[in-house]
Design an enzyme around this catalytic site. Structure first.
Site, PDB file in Angstrom:
ATOM      1  N   ASP A 123     -97.771  45.186 -15.697  1.00 26.84           N
ATOM      2  CA  ASP A 123     -97.001  43.944 -15.748  1.00 26.84           C
ATOM      3  C   ASP A 123     -95.617  44.108 -15.131  1.00 26.84           C
ATOM      4  OD1 ASP A 123     -99.119  42.815 -17.109  1.00 26.84           O
ATOM      5  OD2 ASP A 123     -98.287  43.269 -19.078  1.00 26.84           O
ATOM      6  N   ASP A 138    -107.373  40.217 -13.879  1.00 30.52           N
ATOM      7  CA  ASP A 138    -107.085  40.197 -15.312  1.00 30.52           C
ATOM      8  C   ASP A 138    -107.934  39.168 -16.048  1.00 30.52           C
ATOM      9  OD1 ASP A 138    -105.371  42.265 -15.503  1.00 30.52           O
ATOM     10  OD2 ASP A 138    -103.576  41.092 -15.902  1.00 30.52           O
TER      11      ASP A 138
END
Length: 402
Positions: free
Chosen positions: A308, A256
Site C-alpha cells: 500500500d 487486489d
C-alpha cells in the site's frame, strides 16, 4: 544510493540491485496489500474478507505474531499515525530517489554521469514489464498458497537477505559521509567486481538487526526493516510515464479485488488472506494502539502493508520527477496533489478498518486517490499528454554537455 562503482563492477552490481528490488516488489505484491494478525488461515469460504482476527478470538490455538484491536475497540489515534508514517516515508523516499544524499550530480564527469544514469535506467519499468510484474506476482501468490510450508522458509530467507541489503543501502551514504569516506576503497569480489569496503563494515550491523528481528519479532525492528525495504524499492525502481503508472495501479487494483474478494469461489479459500496470514515476514509497518490493549494487557497494533506504500509510491516518485522537470513550486506540484489524494484515500481506509475491523485491500481507495488528482491537475494545466508519454529527455538529463 550507494557510491557509483567503477565501470568494471558497475553492471553486475546494478543488475543485482535491480533484480533484488524487483524480487522485493514481487514478494510484496504477492503477499498482498492486506495483512491479518492470525497465523492460521481463516476457516471460511466466502468471497468477502472476514473480520480481522484479534486477541479475544475464540480460536486462539496458535499464538498470533501481531495482535490487532478487538471488535469492541473504537477508532484509535494510531490509525491516523499510520497515515502520517506512510506519508513521511514516501516524502523521504521520493526525494531520495530524485536526488540521492551526498551525490553531487552536477560535479560528475561525463563518464561518471553516464554510469549514474545507467544505474537509474536499469530499474525503469515499462508497460510490458508492468504487465509481467503483476502476472508473475499472481503466479507467486498461487505457488505460496499451495506450497505454504516450503515457500515460507524460502521467502523468509529471501526477505532476510534483501532486508539486510536494503538496510545497508539506507544508511550507507550517511555513514560514508560521517566517516569522511575512509572506507571508500574497493575490494574485488567475484561476480560483483570492486565493492567498497564500507559495504563489509556495515554488513555485520545489518545482519544483527535482521537476526534480532528473526529471534524476537520485535515490532520496532520489523518497522526498521520494512521502511528500509520501501526506500530500497522506490530508489531502485521507477516508472517511465503516467501511462505505465496508470497500468500498474489499475492492474494492482483489480489484482487486489480478485484475490481478496473473488478467489475463494475458485480456490475454496481466500487466497490473499491465507497467504498473508501464513507468512511472518516484515511486509507491514506496525503502529501500537493508544487506547486499546488485549485482555491480558498485551500490546495491540494497527498496520499497513508495504504494498500500500510502494505501489502508489512509484507514482509519487514519478510525480516528483515530473515536477522537477517542469520547475513547479512546492505548493502547486503534482507530488503535493497526489500525496494529498494518497493521504485522503489511506485515511478513509483506516477509518473503515479502525471502526469496523474489516480486512480489506487498501488499493481500492489508494488507486483512485492518487490517479484522479494527478490526471485532474495535468488536464487543468494542459500537460496530460506530456505526463502520459513520460519524460523523454530524462535519460540524458544528467550527462554534461561537451
Amino acid at each position: 544510493m550507494m557510491r557509483v562503482f567503477t565501470r568494471r563492477g558497475r553492471q553486475s552490481t546494478v543488475a543485482l540491485s535491480t533484480s533484488l528490488a524487483i524480487l522485493c516488489g514481487l514478494l510484496l505484491l504477492a503477499n498482498g496489500a492486506m495483512a491479518s494478525p492470525n497465523k492460521k488461515p481463516f476457516k471460511m469460504n466466502h468471497p468477502r474478507p472476514p473480520l480481522l482476527a484479534n486477541a479475544d478470538s475464540e480460536d486462539n490455538s496458535e499464538p498470533a505474531p501481531v495482535r490487532t484491536a478487538s471488535k469492541e475497540s473504537r477508532l484509535d489515534p494510531a490509525n491516523f499515525v499510520v497515515v502520517l508514517v506512510a506519508a513521511v516515508v514516501l516524502i523521504y523516499a521520493a526525494n531520495r530517489a530524485l536526488r540521492p544524499p551526498y551525490v553531487d550530480v552536477g560535479g560528475m564527469s561525463a563518464d561518471q554521469a553516464a554510469e549514474y544514469q545507467e544505474a537509474i535506467d536499469a530499474g525503469e519499468m515499462h508497460l510490458h514489464t508492468t504487465i509481467l510484474f503483476v502476472i508473475v506476482a499472481s503466479v507467486a501468490l498461487v505457488l505460496i498458497f499451495y506450497f505454504m510450508s516450503a515457500m515460507s522458509i524460502l521467502i523468509t530467507v529471501l526477505f532476510s537477505l534483501i532486508a539486510s541489503l536494503a538496510l545497508g543501502a539506507l544508511v550507507y551514504p550517511y555513514v560514508d559521509r560521517w566517516t569522511d569516506n575512509r572506507f571508500s576503497n574497493e575490494i574485488e569480489v567475484p561476480c560483483l567486481g570492486p565493492v567498497p569496503t564500507l559495504f563489509f563494515v556495515l554488513a555485520p550491523f545489518c545482519i544483527v538487526i535482521v537476526f534480532g528481528w528473526l529471534v524476537t519479532k520485535s515490532w520496532v525492528l520489523n518497522n526498521i526493516l520494512a521502511i528500509s525495504l520501501i526506500i530500497f524499492f522506490l530508489t531502485s525502481i521507477r516508472l517511465s510515464s503516467l501511462m505505465v503508472a496508470s497500468a500498474l495501479l489499475i492492474l494492482a487494483f483489480f489484482y487486489d479485488i480478485f484475490w481478496v474478494f473473488l478467489s475463494s469461489a475458485i480456490f475454496g479459500k481466500n487466497v490473499m488472506v491465507t497467504v498473508a496470514t501464513g507468512l511472518d515476514v516484515p511486509i507491514k509497518i506496525l503502529v501500537p494502539l493508544f487506547l486499546s490493549s488485549g485482555p491480558s494487557g498485551e500490546q495491540q497494533f494497527t498496520l499497513i502493508g508495504l504494498g500500500d506504500i510502494v505501489l502508489p509510491g512509484l507514482l509519487l516518485c514519478y510525480a516528483m520527477r515530473f515536477d522537477d522537470a517542469k520547475g513547479c513550486n512546492a505548493f502547486s506540484t503534482y507530488f503535493a496533489c497526489t500525496m494529498a489524494g494518497y493521504c485522503v484515500g489511506l485515511t478513509i481506509c483506516e477509518v473503515v478498518v479502525g471502526s469496523f475491523h474489516l480486512a480489506q485491500p487498501a488499493m481500492i481507495y489508494l488507486v483512485p486517490g492518487t490517479l484522479i488528482p494527478f490526471f485532474a491537475l495535468a488536464a487543468y494545466r494542459g500537460e496530460l499528454q506530456e505526463a502520459w508519454d513520460g519524460l523523454k529527455s530524462d535519460s540524458h538529463s544528467l550527462i554534461p554537455g561537451p
